[in-house]
Motif scaffolding. Sequence first.
Motif, PDB file in Angstrom:
ATOM      1  N   VAL A 123       1.039   7.367  -1.723  1.00  0.00           N
ATOM      2  CA  VAL A 123       1.305   5.986  -2.229  1.00  0.00           C
ATOM      3  C   VAL A 123       0.012   5.104  -1.951  1.00  0.00           C
ATOM      4  O   VAL A 123      -0.060   4.303  -2.901  1.00  0.00           O
ATOM      5  N   VAL A 124      -0.864   5.612  -1.355  1.00  0.00           N
ATOM      6  CA  VAL A 124      -1.967   4.783  -1.046  1.00  0.00           C
ATOM      7  C   VAL A 124      -2.951   5.233  -2.377  1.00  0.00           C
ATOM      8  O   VAL A 124      -3.560   4.536  -2.887  1.00  0.00           O
ATOM      9  N   ILE A 368       4.788  -1.365  -1.322  1.00  0.00           N
ATOM     10  CA  ILE A 368       3.404  -1.291  -1.094  1.00  0.00           C
ATOM     11  C   ILE A 368       2.696  -1.243  -2.296  1.00  0.00           C
ATOM     12  O   ILE A 368       1.682  -1.550  -2.664  1.00  0.00           O
ATOM     13  N   ILE A 369       3.355  -0.240  -3.347  1.00  0.00           N
ATOM     14  CA  ILE A 369       2.701  -0.387  -4.693  1.00  0.00           C
ATOM     15  C   ILE A 369       2.586  -1.607  -5.374  1.00  0.00           C
ATOM     16  O   ILE A 369       1.404  -2.106  -6.065  1.00  0.00           O
ATOM     17  N   ALA A 370       3.544  -2.399  -5.288  1.00  0.00           N
ATOM     18  CA  ALA A 370       3.777  -3.656  -5.966  1.00  0.00           C
ATOM     19  C   ALA A 370       2.438  -4.710  -5.560  1.00  0.00           C
ATOM     20  O   ALA A 370       1.742  -5.251  -6.125  1.00  0.00           O
ATOM     21  N   CYS A 371       2.541  -4.798  -4.050  1.00  0.00           N
ATOM     22  CA  CYS A 371       1.498  -5.746  -3.658  1.00  0.00           C
ATOM     23  C   CYS A 371       0.130  -5.388  -3.878  1.00  0.00           C
ATOM     24  O   CYS A 371      -0.813  -5.794  -4.129  1.00  0.00           O
ATOM     25  N   SER A 372      -0.034  -3.876  -3.472  1.00  0.00           N
ATOM     26  CA  SER A 372      -1.576  -3.354  -3.722  1.00  0.00           C
ATOM     27  C   SER A 372      -2.138  -3.320  -5.001  1.00  0.00           C
ATOM     28  O   SER A 372      -3.161  -3.627  -5.452  1.00  0.00           O
ATOM     29  N   VAL A 373      -1.141  -2.883  -6.094  1.00  0.00           N
ATOM     30  CA  VAL A 373      -1.783  -2.899  -7.372  1.00  0.00           C
ATOM     31  C   VAL A 373      -1.828  -4.497  -8.062  1.00  0.00           C
ATOM     32  O   VAL A 373      -2.756  -4.767  -8.753  1.00  0.00           O
ATOM     33  N   GLY A 404      -7.244  -4.540  -3.231  1.00  0.00           N
ATOM     34  CA  GLY A 404      -6.143  -3.515  -3.268  1.00  0.00           C
ATOM     35  C   GLY A 404      -6.059  -2.006  -2.813  1.00  0.00           C
ATOM     36  O   GLY A 404      -4.888  -2.103  -2.072  1.00  0.00           O
ATOM     37  N   SER A 405      -6.957  -1.714  -2.264  1.00  0.00           N
ATOM     38  CA  SER A 405      -7.116  -0.568  -1.519  1.00  0.00           C
ATOM     39  C   SER A 405      -6.758  -0.887  -0.137  1.00  0.00           C
ATOM     40  O   SER A 405      -5.903  -0.280   0.632  1.00  0.00           O
ATOM     41  N   MET A 406      -7.368  -1.701   0.461  1.00  0.00           N
ATOM     42  CA  MET A 406      -7.005  -2.506   1.697  1.00  0.00           C
ATOM     43  C   MET A 406      -5.648  -2.834   2.012  1.00  0.00           C
ATOM     44  O   MET A 406      -4.942  -2.425   3.108  1.00  0.00           O
ATOM     45  N   THR A 407      -5.275  -3.409   1.178  1.00  0.00           N
ATOM     46  CA  THR A 407      -3.596  -3.746   0.946  1.00  0.00           C
ATOM     47  C   THR A 407      -2.812  -2.580   0.883  1.00  0.00           C
ATOM     48  O   THR A 407      -1.571  -2.448   1.848  1.00  0.00           O
TER      49      THR A 407
END
Length: 429
Positions: A123-124, A368-373, A404-407
Amino acid sequence: MKNTLKNTTLGIQHLLAMYAGAVMIPLIVGGSLGLPSDQLTYLVAIDILMCGIATILQVMSNRFFGIGLPVVLGCTFTAVGPMIGIGKEYGISSIYGAIIVSGIFVIVISGVFGQLVKFFPPVVTGSVVTIIGVTLIPVAITNMGGGQGAEDFGSTSNIILAFGTLLFIVLLYRFSSGFIKAVSILLGLVAGTIASIFMGKVDFTPFKEANLFHMVHPFYFGTPTFDWSPIITMILVAMVSLVESTGVYFALGDIVDKKISKKELSKGYRAEGIAVLLGGIFNSFPYTTFSQNVGLLQMSGVKSKNVIYITGGMLIALGFIPKIAAITTIIPVSVLGGAMLAMFGMVVSQGIKMLSKVVTETQDNAMIIACSVGMGLGVSVVPNLFDSLPSGIQILTSNGIVAGSMTAIILNILFNMLPSKKANQLKTE
């Protein structure tokens, strides 16, 4: 003699399978940073040479480094966007300072990365790869038009060449198989360049002016500089590359019927770290395993490391011949753009493929995906969003890929690693 000829032929196949990926990256990065033709030729040549050195470091195995599997290494595409961003904001010297530090970092953590890998689940890593791919697409589209600042930007000839190259690659990929399919992008670049010659859009000057032989030397582009934001960016890129390489190691181990131990994984990570460090010193790029060569290994059925040693040797030899490197610098920008769209699109699709396995597992992963991307793409589009924050915090927010990665890392810890209320309630019951 017969066996040597067969191994050499297979070695050439491996070279061709990775060649487009190897030369595209210096062409894209150097072109985006506006390097003159002689420096661009050097960048391509040193990258080819370092691909060979990195490959041999990994194929050989001793007590300190090398996984000892038939693997080919090349520059990771996940580094392209970050390097362009660093070069434009901090200068080319900062790119190499960051690469050097990230290489040292990988060497230092190589023995314990097995424990750190839990912070980089699909997921990361899938989110990071998707962010990188998405942020690279505008570079491809700009090049399809002729490149940033081109006088004929968006001209009919550039559009025809870009989409003609892309169509050729797509059709070749669709209607061919095996080795031809594996080198479809390389053949697309060749076809696009030939068409450009007939349209009068190829300048042969860089090829004519290039030397037949040259010696490489460290810090060709000057003394490296060290800035926190670029360093963090390249360390994140290196971590993602290690996770991807781990998958390739196990895939290769399965192909050659070899069980991969933790010790061998550590030696593989260490070899990759050494390759990244040397890439920074000799002004090339960070290196990682090339999965397309794994597919070629599977297709040929030949699992000998001797074949890969031959490939590495040929890459090193080619790196000392600027004339050959200069051939790639005559490829028109619009032709590169057409091929880049396919290659960068594949980076996005790889990220989506990684995410498809986890997005339906829980709604938490979807968040997680929504916020980071969203954060990664948003900061890339609006980079001045956090300009009012202290400079120390801006290290983590000024770059879309870092943000995005840190998120993704923080939210993965929050949702998937910290004990949930529900789990705590079950324990108390």
